[in-house]
Write a protein that holds these residues in place. Structure first.
Motif, short mmCIF file in Angstrom:
data_model
loop_
_atom_site.label_atom_id
_atom_site.label_comp_id
_atom_site.label_asym_id
_atom_site.label_seq_id
_atom_site.Cartn_x
_atom_site.Cartn_y
_atom_site.Cartn_z
N SER A 51 0.91 -1.07 0.01
CA SER A 51 -0.13 -0.06 0.00
C SER A 51 0.84 1.14 0.13
CB SER A 51 -1.05 -0.01 1.10
OG SER A 51 -0.24 0.20 2.66
N PHE A 52 0.41 2.40 -0.70
CA PHE A 52 1.17 3.41 -0.56
C PHE A 52 0.09 4.54 -0.38
CE2 PHE A 52 2.96 7.14 -3.40
CZ PHE A 52 3.77 7.45 -2.64
N THR A 53 0.19 5.33 0.97
CA THR A 53 -0.81 6.31 1.25
C THR A 53 -0.23 7.61 1.55
OG1 THR A 53 -1.70 4.20 2.40
CG2 THR A 53 -2.52 6.45 3.25
N LYS A 54 -1.09 8.62 1.37
CA LYS A 54 -0.40 9.94 1.47
C LYS A 54 -1.31 10.83 2.81
CE LYS A 54 -0.20 14.23 -1.01
NZ LYS A 54 -0.50 15.08 -2.16
N TYR A 55 -0.63 11.44 3.65
CA TYR A 55 -1.43 11.97 4.59
C TYR A 55 -0.76 13.45 4.77
CZ TYR A 55 -1.83 7.23 6.29
OH TYR A 55 -1.94 5.82 6.53
N ARG A 60 -4.21 13.32 8.49
CA ARG A 60 -5.37 12.94 7.67
C ARG A 60 -5.07 12.49 6.42
NH1 ARG A 60 -7.44 19.08 9.12
NH2 ARG A 60 -5.44 19.47 8.13
N GLN A 61 -5.84 11.47 5.99
CA GLN A 61 -5.37 10.53 4.81
C GLN A 61 -5.97 11.33 3.60
OE1 GLN A 61 -6.28 6.20 4.69
NE2 GLN A 61 -7.01 6.84 2.61
N LEU A 62 -5.24 11.63 2.68
CA LEU A 62 -5.30 12.33 1.29
C LEU A 62 -5.30 11.70 0.16
CD1 LEU A 62 -2.67 15.39 1.96
CD2 LEU A 62 -5.21 15.22 2.53
N GLY A 63 -4.92 10.31 0.09
CA GLY A 63 -4.98 9.45 -1.02
C GLY A 63 -4.51 8.00 -0.74
N LYS A 64 -4.75 6.98 -1.24
CA LYS A 64 -4.24 5.71 -1.14
C LYS A 64 -4.03 5.08 -2.25
CE LYS A 64 -4.47 1.77 2.43
NZ LYS A 64 -5.15 1.22 3.38
N LEU A 99 -2.79 10.57 -5.53
CA LEU A 99 -2.60 9.12 -5.78
C LEU A 99 -3.26 8.41 -6.92
CD1 LEU A 99 -1.06 7.86 -2.41
CD2 LEU A 99 -0.19 9.55 -4.07
N ASN A 100 -3.94 9.05 -7.79
CA ASN A 100 -4.73 8.54 -8.97
C ASN A 100 -3.62 8.25 -10.00
OD1 ASN A 100 -7.20 8.56 -7.85
ND2 ASN A 100 -7.60 10.80 -8.03
N GLU A 101 -3.52 7.24 -10.80
CA GLU A 101 -2.67 7.04 -11.87
C GLU A 101 -3.02 7.81 -12.91
OE1 GLU A 101 -1.84 3.42 -14.88
OE2 GLU A 101 -1.99 2.90 -12.78
#
Length: 325
Positions: A51-55, A60-64, A99-101
């Motif tokens: 998994s690759f997650t942005k906070y 606070r989660q911004l993307g995953k 984190l959208n391709e």
């Protein structure tokens, strides 16, 4: 007088202590890697679940992204286009700030076996082809090979690749090597647990598990940040970040440099006699200022003990600190 020393201790600690960020420890648990962009956003890669997650800095989660095979995140310095390379899938993909391709480049149809890829910009990728032992400059926008160089370097334990100003930087887990495009080695140095490169303008940095090293062109590697007890470390243009015991800590660049003075490069010029004399005068000046502060405190207490409050002592200590103590 004891109270005065306590005030000085509190002032000193407030300057030198690191800052703990309010980040959920469960989000940091099992993190394989961490990267920080220049806006303070954190990117956590967990190899256990791919998994690759942005906070953001508050957690606070911004993307995953959920990945099917391991990917190596090259850099997050441009959060609008983050490159990820997979040796297993033989492809590189780019993702946006959520984190959208947004782009995928497949190497299987055009090349042999790509061991490592480096996205120089939004048009060109440098590829290390292990099957042909060549370094390839590839324009993926036009699907065109620009240049190809014989590059029979050892690809064992390869961690990262960087190409900058006609120099090729190869990072393994235990070494950094710098070559020309003609495969001439111009620098080599040992590195412990190397992970990736980071380029800040003309400065080349190496991120390891628990330190940040700066490359002094063709001379040496200088350790600019080090914490032997840390799990993961990274930096952006303002601060160093580290994960220790599943907690997230931040150090400003200036304060962090002060924690490892022995690792800073030596000055180019030796101190002059005047510099030595000035440094010898500093302890005497500091002692004189401390005597003045003590005398001032006694005068206040003798006039009216009730007025010798913590606030007045703080004011006096601030004056002394401004004077250079």
């Amino acid at each position: 007088m004891k109270l005065l020393h306590l005030i000085f201790a509190l002032l000193f600690c407030s300057v030198t202590a690191q800052k703990t960020l309010p980040f959920d420890t469960l989000k940091l648990k099992d993190a394989k890697d961490m990267l920080v962009d220049d806006y303070g956003n954190l990117y956590i890669y967990k190899n256990k679940e791919f998994s690759f997650t942005k906070y953001d800095s508050l957690g606070r989660q911004l993307g995953k992204m959920m990945l099917t095979v391991p990917y190596k995140v090259q850099t997050v310095q441009n959060p609008l286009s983050v490159p990820l390379f997979s040796e297993n899938a033989q492809e590189m993909k780019f993702v946006d700030q959520n984190l959208n391709e947004i782009q995928r480049v497949d190497f299987r149809q055009k090349f042999g076996f790509i061991k490592m890829a480096y996205a120089e910009d939004l048009q060109q990728i440098w590829l290390l082809d292990d099957s042909t032992k060549r370094l390839i400059q590839y324009n993926f926008r036009n699907d065109n090979t620009i240049n190809s160089y014989p590059f029979d370097a050892s690809f064992d334990d390869l961690m990262d690749l960087l190409v900058y100003e006609n120099k090729v930087y190869i990072l393994t887990r235990n070494h950094i090597r710098v070559f020309t495009l003609k495969f001439e080695k111009i620098f080599e140095a040992p590195v412990e647990n190397g992970k990736r490169f980071r380029r800040e303008n003309e400065t080349i940095l190496v991120i390891t598990n628990n330190s940040v090293l700066q490359y002094i062109p063709e001379k040496e590697m200088v350790k600019i940040f080090d914490d032997p007890d840390v799990q993961i470390v990274d930096k952006n243009v303002l601060s160093y970040f580290e994960i220790k015991a599943n907690n997230l800590y931040l150090y400003s660049l200036e304060k962090a440099r002060g924690t490892t003075p022995e690792n800073e490069p030596e000055p180019l010029q030796k101190a002059t006699e005047k510099d030595v004399e000035k440094s010898a005068e500093k302890p005497a000046e500091a002692s004189s200022q401390e005597q003045k502060l003590e005398q001032k405190t006694q005068e206040i207490e003798s006039k009216n003990p009730a007025e010798s409050s913590l606030r007045k002592l703080m004011d006096e200590s601030s004056e002394v600190q401004a004077a250079g103590v």
